[in-house]
Design an enzyme around this catalytic site. Structure first.
Site, PDB file in Angstrom:
ATOM      1  N   ARG A  34     -32.311 -37.280  64.969  1.00  0.00           N
ATOM      2  CA  ARG A  34     -33.766 -38.216  65.335  1.00  0.00           C
ATOM      3  C   ARG A  34     -33.882 -37.694  66.871  1.00  0.00           C
ATOM      4  O   ARG A  34     -32.586 -38.278  66.914  1.00  0.00           O
ATOM      5  CB  ARG A  34     -33.993 -38.831  64.677  1.00  0.00           C
ATOM      6  CG  ARG A  34     -34.132 -38.873  63.055  1.00  0.00           C
ATOM      7  CD  ARG A  34     -35.292 -37.922  62.968  1.00  0.00           C
ATOM      8  NE  ARG A  34     -35.663 -38.138  62.099  1.00  0.00           N
ATOM      9  CZ  ARG A  34     -35.974 -37.154  60.620  1.00  0.00           C
ATOM     10  NH1 ARG A  34     -35.680 -35.851  61.908  1.00  0.00           N
ATOM     11  NH2 ARG A  34     -36.448 -37.177  59.342  1.00  0.00           N
ATOM     12  N   GLU A  38     -41.404 -38.306  69.980  1.00  0.00           N
ATOM     13  CA  GLU A  38     -41.833 -36.131  69.740  1.00  0.00           C
ATOM     14  C   GLU A  38     -43.281 -36.203  69.484  1.00  0.00           C
ATOM     15  O   GLU A  38     -43.105 -37.379  68.450  1.00  0.00           O
ATOM     16  CB  GLU A  38     -41.180 -35.415  69.420  1.00  0.00           C
ATOM     17  CG  GLU A  38     -40.590 -36.029  67.652  1.00  0.00           C
ATOM     18  CD  GLU A  38     -39.688 -35.493  67.179  1.00  0.00           C
ATOM     19  OE1 GLU A  38     -38.676 -35.113  67.934  1.00  0.00           O
ATOM     20  OE2 GLU A  38     -40.177 -34.983  66.009  1.00  0.00           O
ATOM     21  N   HIS A  76     -38.483 -29.473  67.128  1.00  0.00           N
ATOM     22  CA  HIS A  76     -38.303 -29.965  65.850  1.00  0.00           C
ATOM     23  C   HIS A  76     -37.952 -28.934  64.108  1.00  0.00           C
ATOM     24  O   HIS A  76     -39.057 -29.049  63.558  1.00  0.00           O
ATOM     25  CB  HIS A  76     -39.095 -30.830  65.237  1.00  0.00           C
ATOM     26  CG  HIS A  76     -38.252 -32.301  64.596  1.00  0.00           C
ATOM     27  ND1 HIS A  76     -37.939 -32.987  64.584  1.00  0.00           N
ATOM     28  CD2 HIS A  76     -37.356 -31.651  63.483  1.00  0.00           C
ATOM     29  CE1 HIS A  76     -37.479 -34.114  63.157  1.00  0.00           C
ATOM     30  NE2 HIS A  76     -37.181 -33.171  62.955  1.00  0.00           N
TER      31      HIS A  76
HETATM   32  C1  8YV Z   1     -38.914 -31.750  58.626  1.00  0.00           C
HETATM   33  C2  8YV Z   1     -36.135 -32.773  58.916  1.00  0.00           C
HETATM   34  O1  8YV Z   1     -38.972 -30.712  59.300  1.00  0.00           O
HETATM   35  O2  8YV Z   1     -36.140 -32.940  56.306  1.00  0.00           O
HETATM   36  C3  8YV Z   1     -35.914 -34.144  57.714  1.00  0.00           C
HETATM   37  O3  8YV Z   1     -35.366 -34.480  58.339  1.00  0.00           O
HETATM   38  O4  8YV Z   1     -36.706 -34.093  60.098  1.00  0.00           O
HETATM   39  C4  8YV Z   1     -37.026 -32.001  59.263  1.00  0.00           C
HETATM   40  O5  8YV Z   1     -36.432 -31.071  58.296  1.00  0.00           O
HETATM   41  C5  8YV Z   1     -39.904 -33.152  59.198  1.00  0.00           C
HETATM   42  O6  8YV Z   1     -39.101 -34.478  59.363  1.00  0.00           O
HETATM   43  C6  8YV Z   1     -40.791 -32.875  58.615  1.00  0.00           C
HETATM   44  O7  8YV Z   1     -41.262 -34.337  57.789  1.00  0.00           O
END
Ligand code: 8YV
Length: 338
Positions: free
Chosen positions: A241, A270, A288
């Site tokens: 993150r 972001e 991401h």
């Molecule tokens: C997602 C992510 O694309 O699953 C997670 O925690 O960071 C990613 O796979 C993103 O959070 C969108 O929901």
């Protein structure tokens, strides 16, 4: 008016998953993928019983106060730092996430970003595209080896273990890890991974990969002091993150070559990216996308939809992240009865 539960799908998702949801619910979706601000989201949730969210919608006490019928929020992500879990439990709202279905895909990407970073793949491609490749040189984009090197993983959950297995078994790497708790000995053996304190890991690893969940304690876990512990030849990869790394401190360390390179899929604030990072050649930047393959994004969306379906047909959530307070949950449930 039908007596089906009412669901908000907060972002554009696969149309056939919306169709599946329509078989069970009254659905308001967002095919134009408009990014609603918190007030717009709250207004749309005022008459909804459930929500399908992604990491970009914050679910907090103020929002739940404006949505008295809301009983369940299904996140299409394994991480759920967009949820105020305590406030959700107190308000009687069930949260769910989307674990497991993205583990291997995300571990693949962690490895891809590590290799692109250590072997300077994007930097060399930009050079080639710019027409600057005119001759062979003995040290042209000479990078760091992956095979046989020492990999340090911070955050040894399912995805961290997937990266460890790839490193140890595929590339003959020595694998070190740091985690809130030590893995069981049989898991350590399967990943061929050795537990170390964070500082020792940062000092020892040739490549450091961050795969831990975001919590307030994880904010700036890697800042100037930690970067100073790393080898000048080391690479740092963040697929966890934004905010776990102090991006300004990282940009300074990269500029001054205090570490060799970084690969970042996530950023503080972001989709904005720290402007200094954009000017540096020794950082690989991706938007991401670690979980983004077609089958995996489909599986994540399907799991979020299945969580909503299972919740409302009384089977209970498939992958819950909290235990809602029973009295508050009952009060919400009675709000939804016509
Ligand atoms: C997602 C992510 O694309 O699953 C997670 O925690 O960071 C990613 O796979 C993103 O959070 C969108 O929901």
């Amino acid at each position: 008016m039908s007596n089906k539960p009412r669901i908000l799908v907060a972002r554009a998702i696969f149309p056939d998953i919306v169709d599946l949801l329509r078989q069970h619910f009254e659905v308001e979706d967002n095919p134009d993928d408009i990014l609603w601000n918190p007030a717009e989201l709250a207004a749309r949730l005022a008459d909804k019983d459930g929500a399908f969210t992604t990491g970009s919608q914050r679910i907090d006490a103020a929002l739940m106060a404006a949505a008295p019928r809301l009983r369940v929020v299904a996140n299409m992500a394994v991480g759920y730092n967009n949820f105020d879990v305590e406030a959700m439990s107190a308000a009687g709202v069930q949260g769910t996430n989307a674990p497991d279905v993205l583990t291997e895909t995300t571990a693949d990407f962690g490895f891809a970003l590590l290799m692109a970073t250590a072997r300077r793949i994007t930097e060399s491609e930009h050079y080639l595209r710019a027409g600057r490749w005119t001759e062979w040189r003995y040290d042209l984009f000479a990078g760091a080896d992956i095979h046989g090197s020492t990999l340090g993983i911070i955050g040894m959950g399912r995805i961290g273990q997937g990266i460890a297995r790839r490193g140890a078994h595929g590339f003959g790497m020595q694998v070190l890890y740091h985690n809130r708790s030590r893995l069981a000995p049989e898991l350590e053996a399967r990943c061929k991974a050795r537990y170390l304190g964070k500082q020792e890991l940062l000092r020892t690893a040739d490549h450091v990969v961050l795969v831990l969940p975001y919590t307030p304690e994880a904010r700036h876990l890697i800042a100037a002091a930690e970067l100073a512990l790393m080898k000048p030849t080391a690479t740092l990869v963040n697929i966890a993150r934004g905010g776990i790394v102090d991006d300004a401190a990282l940009a300074a360390a990269l500029r001054e070559r205090r570490i060799a390179a970084a690969g970042l899929d996530v950023f503080e604030g972001e989709p904005r990216v720290h402007p200094d990072l954009l000017t540096l050649p020794n950082v690989v930047l991706t938007p991401h996308i670690a979980s983004s393959t077609v089958p995996t994004r489909r599986a994540m969306a399907r799991l979020a939809a299945d969580n909503l379906i299972a919740f409302f047909d009384g089977r209970g959530p498939l992958t819950p992240v909290n235990t809602p307070q029973a009295r508050a949950a009952a009060a919400r449930s009675s709000q939804g009865l016509e």
